[in-house]
Scaffold this motif. Structure first.
Motif, PDB file in Angstrom:
ATOM      1  N   GLU A   1       0.837  -1.201   0.000  1.00  0.00           N
ATOM      2  CA  GLU A   1       0.000   0.000   0.000  1.00  0.00           C
ATOM      3  C   GLU A   1       0.868   1.246   0.000  1.00  0.00           C
ATOM      4  OE1 GLU A   1      -3.235  -0.232   2.818  1.00  0.00           O
ATOM      5  OE2 GLU A   1      -3.487   1.956   2.743  1.00  0.00           O
ATOM      6  N   VAL A   2       0.682   2.079  -1.016  1.00  0.00           N
ATOM      7  CA  VAL A   2       1.409   3.349  -1.083  1.00  0.00           C
ATOM      8  C   VAL A   2       0.369   4.462  -1.074  1.00  0.00           C
ATOM      9  CG1 VAL A   2       3.149   4.691  -2.304  1.00  0.00           C
ATOM     10  CG2 VAL A   2       3.122   2.210  -2.558  1.00  0.00           C
ATOM     11  N   ALA A   3       0.556   5.406  -0.170  1.00  0.00           N
ATOM     12  CA  ALA A   3      -0.406   6.499  -0.027  1.00  0.00           C
ATOM     13  C   ALA A   3       0.351   7.822  -0.041  1.00  0.00           C
ATOM     14  CB  ALA A   3      -1.161   6.336   1.296  1.00  0.00           C
ATOM     15  N   MET A   4      -0.389   8.895  -0.271  1.00  0.00           N
ATOM     16  CA  MET A   4       0.254  10.211  -0.229  1.00  0.00           C
ATOM     17  C   MET A   4      -0.659  11.218   0.452  1.00  0.00           C
ATOM     18  SD  MET A   4       1.955  12.444  -3.271  1.00  0.00           S
ATOM     19  CE  MET A   4       0.471  13.006  -3.988  1.00  0.00           C
ATOM     20  N   THR A   5      -0.047  12.102   1.236  1.00  0.00           N
ATOM     21  CA  THR A   5      -0.784  13.230   1.801  1.00  0.00           C
ATOM     22  C   THR A   5      -0.277  14.483   1.097  1.00  0.00           C
ATOM     23  OG1 THR A   5      -0.941  12.152   3.946  1.00  0.00           O
ATOM     24  CG2 THR A   5      -1.339  14.497   3.916  1.00  0.00           C
ATOM     25  N   THR A   6      -1.206  15.262   0.554  1.00  0.00           N
ATOM     26  CA  THR A   6      -0.816  16.423  -0.244  1.00  0.00           C
ATOM     27  C   THR A   6      -1.792  17.573  -0.013  1.00  0.00           C
ATOM     28  OG1 THR A   6      -0.566  17.244  -2.520  1.00  0.00           O
ATOM     29  CG2 THR A   6      -2.099  15.434  -2.213  1.00  0.00           C
ATOM     30  N   ASN A   7      -1.304  18.784  -0.274  1.00  0.00           N
ATOM     31  CA  ASN A   7      -2.217  19.931  -0.215  1.00  0.00           C
ATOM     32  C   ASN A   7      -2.935  20.130  -1.552  1.00  0.00           C
ATOM     33  OD1 ASN A   7      -0.410  21.291  -1.949  1.00  0.00           O
ATOM     34  ND2 ASN A   7       0.640  22.301  -0.254  1.00  0.00           N
ATOM     35  N   ALA A   8      -2.617  19.314  -2.547  1.00  0.00           N
ATOM     36  CA  ALA A   8      -3.304  19.268  -3.849  1.00  0.00           C
ATOM     37  C   ALA A   8      -3.057  20.472  -4.751  1.00  0.00           C
ATOM     38  CB  ALA A   8      -4.810  19.049  -3.669  1.00  0.00           C
ATOM     39  N   ILE A   9      -2.185  21.375  -4.349  1.00  0.00           N
ATOM     40  CA  ILE A   9      -1.922  22.529  -5.219  1.00  0.00           C
ATOM     41  C   ILE A   9      -1.366  22.055  -6.580  1.00  0.00           C
ATOM     42  CG2 ILE A   9      -0.453  24.609  -5.497  1.00  0.00           C
ATOM     43  CD1 ILE A   9      -2.706  25.014  -3.468  1.00  0.00           C
ATOM     44  N   LEU A  10      -0.543  21.023  -6.555  1.00  0.00           N
ATOM     45  CA  LEU A  10       0.046  20.527  -7.811  1.00  0.00           C
ATOM     46  C   LEU A  10      -0.615  19.232  -8.294  1.00  0.00           C
ATOM     47  CD1 LEU A  10       3.814  21.154  -6.929  1.00  0.00           C
ATOM     48  CD2 LEU A  10       2.404  22.458  -8.534  1.00  0.00           C
ATOM     49  N   LEU A  11      -1.744  18.884  -7.679  1.00  0.00           N
ATOM     50  CA  LEU A  11      -2.313  17.561  -7.960  1.00  0.00           C
ATOM     51  C   LEU A  11      -2.864  17.434  -9.375  1.00  0.00           C
ATOM     52  CD1 LEU A  11      -2.856  14.779  -6.832  1.00  0.00           C
ATOM     53  CD2 LEU A  11      -5.012  15.613  -5.904  1.00  0.00           C
ATOM     54  N   LYS A  12      -3.493  18.498  -9.861  1.00  0.00           N
ATOM     55  CA  LYS A  12      -4.073  18.391 -11.205  1.00  0.00           C
ATOM     56  C   LYS A  12      -2.966  18.010 -12.203  1.00  0.00           C
ATOM     57  CE  LYS A  12      -6.873  20.509 -14.666  1.00  0.00           C
ATOM     58  NZ  LYS A  12      -7.108  21.732 -15.403  1.00  0.00           N
ATOM     59  N   GLN A  13      -1.828  18.656 -12.020  1.00  0.00           N
ATOM     60  CA  GLN A  13      -0.699  18.425 -12.919  1.00  0.00           C
ATOM     61  C   GLN A  13      -0.162  16.978 -12.827  1.00  0.00           C
ATOM     62  OE1 GLN A  13       2.256  21.400 -12.056  1.00  0.00           O
ATOM     63  NE2 GLN A  13       3.900  20.235 -13.007  1.00  0.00           N
ATOM     64  N   TYR A  14      -0.147  16.420 -11.604  1.00  0.00           N
ATOM     65  CA  TYR A  14       0.529  15.130 -11.413  1.00  0.00           C
ATOM     66  C   TYR A  14      -0.406  13.932 -11.224  1.00  0.00           C
ATOM     67  CZ  TYR A  14       5.002  17.541 -10.879  1.00  0.00           C
ATOM     68  OH  TYR A  14       6.129  18.285 -11.105  1.00  0.00           O
ATOM     69  N   ALA A  15      -1.731  14.169 -11.114  1.00  0.00           N
ATOM     70  CA  ALA A  15      -2.626  13.076 -10.718  1.00  0.00           C
ATOM     71  C   ALA A  15      -2.509  11.848 -11.637  1.00  0.00           C
ATOM     72  CB  ALA A  15      -4.070  13.576 -10.667  1.00  0.00           C
ATOM     73  N   GLN A  16      -2.526  12.068 -12.938  1.00  0.00           N
ATOM     74  CA  GLN A  16      -2.489  10.914 -13.854  1.00  0.00           C
ATOM     75  C   GLN A  16      -1.162  10.158 -13.727  1.00  0.00           C
ATOM     76  OE1 GLN A  16      -5.187   9.908 -16.079  1.00  0.00           O
ATOM     77  NE2 GLN A  16      -3.905   8.077 -15.839  1.00  0.00           N
ATOM     78  N   GLU A  17      -0.059  10.935 -13.650  1.00  0.00           N
ATOM     79  CA  GLU A  17       1.261  10.274 -13.519  1.00  0.00           C
ATOM     80  C   GLU A  17       1.331   9.484 -12.206  1.00  0.00           C
ATOM     81  OE1 GLU A  17       4.884  12.658 -14.173  1.00  0.00           O
ATOM     82  OE2 GLU A  17       3.559  14.135 -15.077  1.00  0.00           O
ATOM     83  N   LEU A  18       0.753  10.048 -11.155  1.00  0.00           N
ATOM     84  CA  LEU A  18       0.769   9.356  -9.863  1.00  0.00           C
ATOM     85  C   LEU A  18      -0.021   8.059  -9.945  1.00  0.00           C
ATOM     86  CD1 LEU A  18       0.302  12.461  -7.526  1.00  0.00           C
ATOM     87  CD2 LEU A  18       2.276  10.908  -7.506  1.00  0.00           C
ATOM     88  N   TYR A  19      -1.166   8.140 -10.601  1.00  0.00           N
ATOM     89  CA  TYR A  19      -1.998   6.941 -10.752  1.00  0.00           C
ATOM     90  C   TYR A  19      -1.232   5.887 -11.556  1.00  0.00           C
ATOM     91  CZ  TYR A  19      -6.135   4.072 -11.414  1.00  0.00           C
ATOM     92  OH  TYR A  19      -7.026   3.022 -11.394  1.00  0.00           O
ATOM     93  N   ASP A  20      -0.621   6.342 -12.638  1.00  0.00           N
ATOM     94  CA  ASP A  20       0.138   5.407 -13.483  1.00  0.00           C
ATOM     95  C   ASP A  20       1.333   4.820 -12.720  1.00  0.00           C
ATOM     96  OD1 ASP A  20      -1.663   6.016 -15.439  1.00  0.00           O
ATOM     97  OD2 ASP A  20      -0.344   7.398 -16.528  1.00  0.00           O
ATOM     98  N   ALA A  21       1.836   5.579 -11.745  1.00  0.00           N
ATOM     99  CA  ALA A  21       2.977   5.094 -10.948  1.00  0.00           C
ATOM    100  C   ALA A  21       2.521   4.127  -9.862  1.00  0.00           C
ATOM    101  CB  ALA A  21       3.711   6.278 -10.320  1.00  0.00           C
ATOM    102  N   GLY A  22       1.202   3.927  -9.752  1.00  0.00           N
ATOM    103  CA  GLY A  22       0.699   2.932  -8.803  1.00  0.00           C
ATOM    104  C   GLY A  22       0.054   3.505  -7.556  1.00  0.00           C
ATOM    105  N   LEU A  23       0.040   4.838  -7.436  1.00  0.00           N
ATOM    106  CA  LEU A  23      -0.585   5.418  -6.238  1.00  0.00           C
ATOM    107  C   LEU A  23      -2.106   5.240  -6.310  1.00  0.00           C
ATOM    108  CD1 LEU A  23       0.218   7.198  -3.703  1.00  0.00           C
ATOM    109  CD2 LEU A  23      -0.685   9.117  -5.005  1.00  0.00           C
ATOM    110  N   ARG A  24      -2.712   4.824  -5.210  1.00  0.00           N
ATOM    111  CA  ARG A  24      -4.166   4.648  -5.183  1.00  0.00           C
ATOM    112  C   ARG A  24      -4.811   5.395  -4.014  1.00  0.00           C
ATOM    113  NH1 ARG A  24      -3.011   3.489  -9.422  1.00  0.00           N
ATOM    114  NH2 ARG A  24      -3.456   1.629 -10.678  1.00  0.00           N
ATOM    115  N   HIS A  25      -4.017   5.727  -2.999  1.00  0.00           N
ATOM    116  CA  HIS A  25      -4.591   6.312  -1.789  1.00  0.00           C
ATOM    117  C   HIS A  25      -4.129   7.755  -1.646  1.00  0.00           C
ATOM    118  CE1 HIS A  25      -5.868   2.335  -0.351  1.00  0.00           C
ATOM    119  NE2 HIS A  25      -4.775   1.930  -0.987  1.00  0.00           N
ATOM    120  N   LEU A  26      -5.075   8.670  -1.710  1.00  0.00           N
ATOM    121  CA  LEU A  26      -4.741  10.092  -1.652  1.00  0.00           C
ATOM    122  C   LEU A  26      -5.430  10.745  -0.467  1.00  0.00           C
ATOM    123  CD1 LEU A  26      -5.207  11.626  -5.219  1.00  0.00           C
ATOM    124  CD2 LEU A  26      -3.196  11.858  -3.760  1.00  0.00           C
TER     125      LEU A  26
END
Ligand code: SAM
Ligand code: SF4
Length: 330
Positions: A93-118
């Protein structure tokens, strides 16, 4: 390899890893307005060094890693690091805690990298108030990030709100009402003392009071049990007819120390067995002095020995504060 069992018979299964102490916001309960005394670049653990610590932890039973900060997405190479963490044997299980300021830019890449828990931090739905709390006028970007994560199909999107009296406690019902149509977990977190004890006591609002306001102002909180024993400290509920869930993290009023299964790797390579207090074990120096895996395992044993039974912070206890959330990652 022996599991990471501490002197109070708790088994560590979860490690939070802070990538950086830097951030693109300056939340008033987390950082002073003028910024921080930032960690020097060469004191930060490199990604290779972090992976080595994670691999050793995974061999001893850690299966969950949460990437945090500061703001993890401001560190270059964060997406690639997340991919590497997911490839470590034993990490499921890999998770990330973020303030989401840059999330729109990285969301797809993060998903493709295997991240599922935000987990996304959001303390106000009002643009002016958000700007006052975070000292950044960017609420719209946070929503763009949240909506993008939902559009992509992240199976777990949690919104974390630190409740503060006189600041955002008038928005509790609005936050809960997000769960009417959004399949998210809306979680309320008790405000923890960081830099100003008196101010903290004035602004602190306990989960019990938050729950009372929800039942009076929105509707009945029906407990939800999803069978995930390792899910962490939140207690989950649902308002009848709403699709999302509401969770509560009683870090202070009803602390969960007796079931604590986590340690924290700071951005500069120390492992902290408890969020409160300054006790830590320095892995960075050992790694840079050429420590063998066996020697690093001895350091893990040291962490287990010094992990306290509980933080014992209450409104009445003598002043006892966290150092800074940005280096430890919350
Ligand atoms: N920058 C990212 C973010 O804000 O989500 C990750 C790091 S931040 C330090 C992690 C979490 O710690 C956030 O949810 C934040 O709200 C929480 N936090 C920071 N200071 C806090 C405090 N004094 N009391 C309770 N939570 C706090
Ligand atoms: Fe940055 Fe997160 Fe701290 Fe806010 S809570 S200043 S977003 S690290």
């Amino acid at each position: 390899m022996t599991e990471l069992v501490d002197s109070f018979r708790r088994t560590v299964k979860y490690m939070r890893v802070s990538l950086t102490d830097r951030c693109n916001l300056r939340c008033n309960y987390c950082m002073p307005a003028w910024g921080m005394h930032w960690m020097e670049k060469d004191t930060l653990l490199s990604y290779d060094e972090m992976i080595r610590v994670i691999e050793l932890a995974a061999k001893r039973g850690v299966y969950k890693i949460r990437v945090t900060g500061g703001e993890p997405l401001v560190r270059k190479g964060a997406v690639d690091f997340i991919r590497r963490v997911g490839q470590v044997e034993g990490i499921t299980e890999v998770a990330m805690t973020t303030n989401a300021i840059l999330l729109k830019q990285y969301a797809q890449e993060l998903y493709d990298a295997g991240l599922r828990h935000l987990n996304i931090s959001l303390d106000s739905l009002n643009a002016d108030k958000f700007a006052a709390i975070t000292r950044g006028n960017q609420l719209e970007r946070v929503w763009e990030g949240i909506n993008e994560a939902i559009r992509i199909g992240f199976p777990s999107v949690k919104i974390n709100c630190v409740a503060q009296k006189g600041t955002n406690d008038d928005e509790i019902a609005d936050f809960v009402n997000l769960t009417r149509d959004m399949r998210i977990d809306m979680r309320f977190i008790e405000f923890m003392p960081v830099s100003d004890w008196e101010n903290w006591r004035k602004r602190y609002i306990g989960i019990e009071e938050i729950q009372q306001r929800i039942t009076e102002g929105v509707g009945e909180l029906i407990p939800v049990y999803d069978g995930d024993v390792a899910a962490g400290p939140a207690e989950n509920f649902r308002i009848p007819g709403y699709v999302g869930r509401v969770g509560f993290i009683h870090a202070i009023s009803n602390h969960f120390c007796d079931t604590c299964n986590r340690v924290r790797l700071t951005a500069d390579g120390k492992i902290r067995p408890c969020l409160f207090g300054k006790i830590e074990v320095d892995f960075r120096e050992a790694i840079r002095e050429g420590a063998t895996d066996a020697e690093l395992n001895d350091l893990f044993d040291e962490v287990l020995q010094i992990k306290p039974d509980a933080h014992n912070i209450t409104m009445e206890s003598p002043e006892k504060m966290l150092t800074s959330m940005t280096s430890i990652g919350g």
